[in-house]
Design a protein around this motif. Structure first.
Motif, PDB file in Angstrom:
ATOM      1  N   MET A 110     -17.146  -0.858 -14.540  1.00  0.00           N
ATOM      2  CA  MET A 110     -16.502   0.344 -14.007  1.00  0.00           C
ATOM      3  C   MET A 110     -15.762   0.017 -12.711  1.00  0.00           C
ATOM      4  SD  MET A 110     -18.480   3.593 -15.414  1.00  0.00           S
ATOM      5  CE  MET A 110     -17.743   4.558 -14.218  1.00  0.00           C
ATOM      6  N   ASN A 111     -16.369  -0.799 -11.845  1.00  0.00           N
ATOM      7  CA  ASN A 111     -15.708  -1.182 -10.598  1.00  0.00           C
ATOM      8  C   ASN A 111     -14.447  -1.988 -10.879  1.00  0.00           C
ATOM      9  OD1 ASN A 111     -17.593   0.100  -9.002  1.00  0.00           O
ATOM     10  ND2 ASN A 111     -18.831  -1.718  -8.689  1.00  0.00           N
ATOM     11  N   ARG A 112     -14.503  -2.854 -11.873  1.00  0.00           N
ATOM     12  CA  ARG A 112     -13.331  -3.662 -12.235  1.00  0.00           C
ATOM     13  C   ARG A 112     -12.204  -2.757 -12.728  1.00  0.00           C
ATOM     14  NH1 ARG A 112     -11.118  -5.634 -16.579  1.00  0.00           N
ATOM     15  NH2 ARG A 112     -12.735  -4.903 -17.969  1.00  0.00           N
ATOM     16  N   ILE A 113     -12.544  -1.790 -13.571  1.00  0.00           N
ATOM     17  CA  ILE A 113     -11.544  -0.856 -14.089  1.00  0.00           C
ATOM     18  C   ILE A 113     -10.954  -0.027 -12.946  1.00  0.00           C
ATOM     19  CG2 ILE A 113     -11.254   1.215 -15.519  1.00  0.00           C
ATOM     20  CD1 ILE A 113     -13.257  -0.063 -17.487  1.00  0.00           C
ATOM     21  N   LYS A 114     -11.819   0.450 -12.039  1.00  0.00           N
ATOM     22  CA  LYS A 114     -11.334   1.227 -10.898  1.00  0.00           C
ATOM     23  C   LYS A 114     -10.383   0.398 -10.044  1.00  0.00           C
ATOM     24  CE  LYS A 114     -15.181   4.416 -10.246  1.00  0.00           C
ATOM     25  NZ  LYS A 114     -16.293   4.796  -9.355  1.00  0.00           N
ATOM     26  N   GLU A 115     -10.739  -0.865  -9.835  1.00  0.00           N
ATOM     27  CA  GLU A 115      -9.896  -1.758  -9.030  1.00  0.00           C
ATOM     28  C   GLU A 115      -8.543  -1.961  -9.706  1.00  0.00           C
ATOM     29  OE1 GLU A 115      -8.902  -3.996  -5.765  1.00  0.00           O
ATOM     30  OE2 GLU A 115     -10.634  -2.701  -6.089  1.00  0.00           O
ATOM     31  N   GLN A 116      -8.522  -2.145 -11.026  1.00  0.00           N
ATOM     32  CA  GLN A 116      -7.261  -2.294 -11.755  1.00  0.00           C
ATOM     33  C   GLN A 116      -6.411  -1.039 -11.614  1.00  0.00           C
ATOM     34  OE1 GLN A 116      -8.375  -3.191 -15.778  1.00  0.00           O
ATOM     35  NE2 GLN A 116      -8.410  -5.393 -15.452  1.00  0.00           N
ATOM     36  N   ARG A 117      -7.028   0.117 -11.764  1.00  0.00           N
ATOM     37  CA  ARG A 117      -6.292   1.380 -11.634  1.00  0.00           C
ATOM     38  C   ARG A 117      -5.739   1.540 -10.215  1.00  0.00           C
ATOM     39  NH1 ARG A 117     -10.318   5.484 -14.886  1.00  0.00           N
ATOM     40  NH2 ARG A 117      -9.844   4.715 -16.963  1.00  0.00           N
ATOM     41  N   ARG A 118      -6.551   1.183  -9.223  1.00  0.00           N
ATOM     42  CA  ARG A 118      -6.109   1.295  -7.835  1.00  0.00           C
ATOM     43  C   ARG A 118      -4.903   0.391  -7.583  1.00  0.00           C
ATOM     44  NH1 ARG A 118      -6.311  -1.446  -3.392  1.00  0.00           N
ATOM     45  NH2 ARG A 118      -7.588  -3.078  -4.289  1.00  0.00           N
ATOM     46  N   LYS A 119      -4.956  -0.856  -8.084  1.00  0.00           N
ATOM     47  CA  LYS A 119      -3.842  -1.781  -7.904  1.00  0.00           C
ATOM     48  C   LYS A 119      -2.585  -1.266  -8.594  1.00  0.00           C
ATOM     49  CE  LYS A 119      -6.396  -6.073  -7.200  1.00  0.00           C
ATOM     50  NZ  LYS A 119      -6.719  -7.393  -7.740  1.00  0.00           N
ATOM     51  N   ALA A 120      -2.745  -0.762  -9.819  1.00  0.00           N
ATOM     52  CA  ALA A 120      -1.589  -0.230 -10.554  1.00  0.00           C
ATOM     53  C   ALA A 120      -0.991   0.958  -9.802  1.00  0.00           C
ATOM     54  CB  ALA A 120      -2.001   0.177 -11.967  1.00  0.00           C
ATOM     55  N   ARG A 121      -1.831   1.830  -9.285  1.00  0.00           N
ATOM     56  CA  ARG A 121      -1.353   2.992  -8.541  1.00  0.00           C
ATOM     57  C   ARG A 121      -0.622   2.554  -7.265  1.00  0.00           C
ATOM     58  NH1 ARG A 121      -5.918   5.542  -8.143  1.00  0.00           N
ATOM     59  NH2 ARG A 121      -6.436   4.763  -6.067  1.00  0.00           N
ATOM     60  N   GLU A 122      -1.162   1.548  -6.563  1.00  0.00           N
ATOM     61  CA  GLU A 122      -0.507   1.041  -5.361  1.00  0.00           C
ATOM     62  C   GLU A 122       0.857   0.444  -5.697  1.00  0.00           C
ATOM     63  OE1 GLU A 122      -3.133  -1.690  -3.427  1.00  0.00           O
ATOM     64  OE2 GLU A 122      -4.386  -0.092  -2.589  1.00  0.00           O
ATOM     65  N   GLU A 123       0.943  -0.287  -6.802  1.00  0.00           N
ATOM     66  CA  GLU A 123       2.222  -0.869  -7.207  1.00  0.00           C
ATOM     67  C   GLU A 123       3.237   0.222  -7.530  1.00  0.00           C
ATOM     68  OE1 GLU A 123       1.423  -3.531 -10.442  1.00  0.00           O
ATOM     69  OE2 GLU A 123       0.350  -4.959  -9.174  1.00  0.00           O
ATOM     70  N   GLU A 124       2.783   1.269  -8.252  1.00  0.00           N
ATOM     71  CA  GLU A 124       3.682   2.380  -8.570  1.00  0.00           C
ATOM     72  C   GLU A 124       4.161   3.062  -7.298  1.00  0.00           C
ATOM     73  OE1 GLU A 124       1.821   5.075 -11.275  1.00  0.00           O
ATOM     74  OE2 GLU A 124       1.532   3.542 -12.814  1.00  0.00           O
ATOM     75  N   GLU A 125       3.255   3.282  -6.358  1.00  0.00           N
ATOM     76  CA  GLU A 125       3.632   3.923  -5.106  1.00  0.00           C
ATOM     77  C   GLU A 125       4.612   3.050  -4.329  1.00  0.00           C
ATOM     78  OE1 GLU A 125      -0.001   4.786  -3.072  1.00  0.00           O
ATOM     79  OE2 GLU A 125      -0.510   6.439  -4.405  1.00  0.00           O
ATOM     80  N   ALA A 126       4.382   1.745  -4.328  1.00  0.00           N
ATOM     81  CA  ALA A 126       5.293   0.835  -3.637  1.00  0.00           C
ATOM     82  C   ALA A 126       6.683   0.894  -4.270  1.00  0.00           C
ATOM     83  CB  ALA A 126       4.743  -0.583  -3.676  1.00  0.00           C
ATOM     84  N   LEU A 127       6.750   0.925  -5.606  1.00  0.00           N
ATOM     85  CA  LEU A 127       8.044   1.039  -6.289  1.00  0.00           C
ATOM     86  C   LEU A 127       8.723   2.368  -5.961  1.00  0.00           C
ATOM     87  CD1 LEU A 127       7.263  -0.494  -9.802  1.00  0.00           C
ATOM     88  CD2 LEU A 127       8.689  -1.474  -7.994  1.00  0.00           C
ATOM     89  N   GLU A 128       7.948   3.441  -5.917  1.00  0.00           N
ATOM     90  CA  GLU A 128       8.512   4.745  -5.586  1.00  0.00           C
ATOM     91  C   GLU A 128       9.091   4.736  -4.179  1.00  0.00           C
ATOM     92  OE1 GLU A 128       6.188   8.296  -6.181  1.00  0.00           O
ATOM     93  OE2 GLU A 128       5.363   7.495  -8.051  1.00  0.00           O
ATOM     94  N   VAL A 129       8.343   4.167  -3.232  1.00  0.00           N
ATOM     95  CA  VAL A 129       8.806   4.111  -1.848  1.00  0.00           C
ATOM     96  C   VAL A 129      10.084   3.279  -1.770  1.00  0.00           C
ATOM     97  CG1 VAL A 129       8.249   3.183   0.439  1.00  0.00           C
ATOM     98  CG2 VAL A 129       6.549   4.522  -0.816  1.00  0.00           C
ATOM     99  N   LYS A 130      10.094   2.170  -2.465  1.00  0.00           N
ATOM    100  CA  LYS A 130      11.278   1.307  -2.469  1.00  0.00           C
ATOM    101  C   LYS A 130      12.488   2.063  -3.026  1.00  0.00           C
ATOM    102  CE  LYS A 130      12.660  -3.290  -4.004  1.00  0.00           C
ATOM    103  NZ  LYS A 130      12.288  -4.468  -4.786  1.00  0.00           N
TER     104      LYS A 130
END
Length: 110
Positions: A61-81
């Motif tokens: 569950m922690n691994r899945i949460k970490e993957q989701r968090r990273k994906a969300r951060e990448e999406e947010e970074a792309l949005e900001v860019k």
């Protein structure tokens, strides 16, 4: 006339009690003690396996949460860019027809 003697109730009850105790003692089978079987070692092993399964589930569950968090951060970074890219004002090219357009009349100098 003679009165009948008063019965001795204490003696009657004691005799009845004694008879019932003898009857009970004859019917009673002696209890044989048995040694209890302790399953603490087996229970400890089962608990250890259970804890290991729970730990694995938590890690997954922690691994899945970490993957989701990273994906969300990448999406947010792309949005900001993308937002920054859109918000920077840029000059537009001058169209070709603009050179042929009539000039506005302002001050006339000769």
């Amino acid at each position: 006339m003679r009165k009948p003697p008063i019965p001795d109730f204490k003696a009657l009850h004691a005799a009845e009690l004694q008879a019932s105790l003898v009857f009970r003692k004859e019917r009673k089978a002696p209890t044989v003690p048995i040694t209890p079987e302790l399953t603490t070692k087996l229970r400890a092993k089962e608990r250890e396996r259970f804890d290991e399964v729970i730990r694995q589930k938590e890690m997954e569950m922690n691994r899945i949460k970490e993957q989701r968090r990273k994906a969300r951060e990448e999406e947010e970074a792309l949005e900001v860019k993308e937002l920054r890219k859109r918000s920077v004002p840029r000059a537009n090219e001058v169209p070709d027809w603009y050179g042929d357009a009539p000039k506005k009349g302002g001050s006339v100098h000769s």
